[in-house]
Scaffold this motif. Structure first.
Motif, short mmCIF file in Angstrom:
data_model
loop_
_atom_site.label_atom_id
_atom_site.label_comp_id
_atom_site.label_asym_id
_atom_site.label_seq_id
_atom_site.Cartn_x
_atom_site.Cartn_y
_atom_site.Cartn_z
N ASP A 33 80.78 26.73 21.74
CA ASP A 33 80.02 27.47 20.73
C ASP A 33 79.51 26.53 19.64
OD1 ASP A 33 80.51 29.85 22.05
OD2 ASP A 33 82.24 30.38 20.81
N ASN A 34 78.21 26.59 19.41
CA ASN A 34 77.55 25.86 18.34
C ASN A 34 77.13 26.91 17.31
OD1 ASN A 34 75.96 24.31 16.70
ND2 ASN A 34 74.41 23.84 18.24
N PHE A 35 77.86 26.99 16.21
CA PHE A 35 77.59 28.02 15.21
C PHE A 35 76.35 27.67 14.39
CE2 PHE A 35 81.90 28.77 16.41
CZ PHE A 35 82.02 30.15 16.37
N PHE A 43 81.66 23.63 15.56
CA PHE A 43 81.61 23.69 17.02
C PHE A 43 82.99 24.05 17.52
CE2 PHE A 43 78.41 20.78 15.59
CZ PHE A 43 77.30 21.09 16.36
N MET A 44 83.05 24.91 18.52
CA MET A 44 84.34 25.29 19.11
C MET A 44 84.21 25.28 20.62
SD MET A 44 86.11 28.24 16.96
CE MET A 44 86.51 28.06 15.26
N ALA A 45 85.31 24.95 21.27
CA ALA A 45 85.39 24.99 22.73
C ALA A 45 86.60 25.83 23.11
CB ALA A 45 85.53 23.58 23.30
N LEU A 62 84.57 16.04 26.85
CA LEU A 62 84.87 16.89 25.71
C LEU A 62 85.94 16.29 24.80
CD1 LEU A 62 84.43 19.61 24.29
CD2 LEU A 62 86.07 20.63 25.88
N ALA A 63 86.84 15.51 25.36
CA ALA A 63 87.99 14.97 24.62
C ALA A 63 87.62 14.29 23.30
CB ALA A 63 88.80 14.04 25.52
N PRO A 64 86.60 13.44 23.25
CA PRO A 64 86.30 12.76 21.98
C PRO A 64 85.84 13.69 20.87
CG PRO A 64 85.12 11.73 23.81
CD PRO A 64 85.73 12.97 24.33
N LEU A 65 85.44 14.90 21.21
CA LEU A 65 84.89 15.82 20.22
C LEU A 65 85.94 16.75 19.62
CD1 LEU A 65 81.70 16.78 22.22
CD2 LEU A 65 81.92 15.05 20.43
N ILE A 66 87.11 16.80 20.21
CA ILE A 66 88.14 17.75 19.76
C ILE A 66 88.91 17.17 18.59
CG2 ILE A 66 90.28 18.92 20.41
CD1 ILE A 66 89.10 19.22 23.19
N VAL A 67 89.02 17.98 17.54
CA VAL A 67 89.74 17.53 16.35
C VAL A 67 90.96 18.39 16.02
CG1 VAL A 67 87.75 16.39 15.30
CG2 VAL A 67 88.21 18.79 14.80
N ALA A 68 91.02 19.62 16.55
CA ALA A 68 92.15 20.48 16.22
C ALA A 68 92.26 21.64 17.20
CB ALA A 68 92.01 21.04 14.80
N GLU A 94 88.29 20.58 6.37
CA GLU A 94 89.64 20.04 6.25
C GLU A 94 90.14 19.52 7.59
OE1 GLU A 94 92.24 22.96 4.55
OE2 GLU A 94 91.01 23.15 2.75
N LEU A 95 89.75 20.18 8.65
CA LEU A 95 90.16 19.76 9.99
C LEU A 95 89.24 18.69 10.56
CD1 LEU A 95 90.94 23.22 11.62
CD2 LEU A 95 92.58 21.49 10.85
N ARG A 96 88.21 18.33 9.81
CA ARG A 96 87.19 17.38 10.25
C ARG A 96 86.40 17.93 11.43
NH1 ARG A 96 88.79 15.59 5.96
NH2 ARG A 96 89.56 13.52 5.58
N ALA A 97 86.25 19.26 11.46
CA ALA A 97 85.50 19.90 12.54
C ALA A 97 84.02 20.04 12.20
CB ALA A 97 86.09 21.26 12.87
N ILE A 98 83.64 19.74 10.97
CA ILE A 98 82.24 19.81 10.58
C ILE A 98 81.56 18.51 11.01
CG2 ILE A 98 80.66 19.78 8.61
CD1 ILE A 98 81.69 22.49 8.97
N HIS A 99 80.47 18.65 11.73
CA HIS A 99 79.71 17.50 12.18
C HIS A 99 78.34 17.51 11.55
CE1 HIS A 99 82.65 16.46 15.22
NE2 HIS A 99 82.74 17.76 15.49
N SER A 100 77.75 16.37 11.44
CA SER A 100 76.40 16.30 10.90
C SER A 100 75.45 17.16 11.71
CB SER A 100 75.95 14.84 10.93
OG SER A 100 74.59 14.76 10.60
N PRO A 101 74.73 18.07 11.08
CA PRO A 101 73.82 18.97 11.83
C PRO A 101 72.60 18.23 12.36
CG PRO A 101 73.65 19.40 9.49
CD PRO A 101 74.74 18.35 9.67
N SER A 102 72.77 17.51 13.45
CA SER A 102 71.66 16.75 14.01
C SER A 102 71.09 17.41 15.25
CB SER A 102 72.13 15.33 14.35
OG SER A 102 73.19 15.39 15.28
N ILE A 103 71.57 18.58 15.58
CA ILE A 103 71.10 19.27 16.79
C ILE A 103 69.87 20.09 16.47
CG2 ILE A 103 71.70 21.01 18.50
CD1 ILE A 103 74.55 20.01 18.34
#
Length: 103
Positions: A33-35, A43-45, A62-68, A94-103
């Motif tokens: 999911d790309n919110f 982003f969530m998987a 997928l592994a490198p993208l998972i933070v929590a 806080e979980l570092r799940a926010i990524h730069s919105p480059s999509i």
């Protein structure tokens, strides 16, 4: 309220998913999911397994993208994130799940 998102589905066979050998073959579907809108950048998987207790390995892509792991955290349920997007973004940050919105 609802969470606006784009959902991608990636289907893997039992072999690709690394599931237990000798079991009946099945397919595993990862939902990515790309919110959007106020939840943009989150982003969530997730994956539904055919039975409880399976140790499903994370695909190499997928592994490198998972933070929590947030499975049992109600604050990350779609309805709760939609109800308070600012809180959801702060928690994700806080979980570092926010990524730069480059999509």
């Amino acid at each position: 309220p609802y969470a606006l998102k784009i959902r991608y589905k990636v289907t893997l066979s039992a072999d690709e998913g690394g599931v237990l050998a000798g079991e009946r073959p099945w397919q595993l579907v990862w939902e990515l999911d790309n919110f959007l809108a106020q939840l943009r950048g989150i982003f969530m998987a997730e994956i539904e397994t055919p039975k409880k207790g399976l140790d499903i390995p994370i695909p190499h892509w997928l592994a490198p993208l998972i933070v929590a792991e947030v499975t049992d955290r109600p604050e990350f349920y779609n309805k709760n994130m939609a109800a308070d997007p600012q809180k959801a973004r702060a928690l994700a940050y806080e979980l570092r799940a926010i990524h730069s919105p480059s999509i």
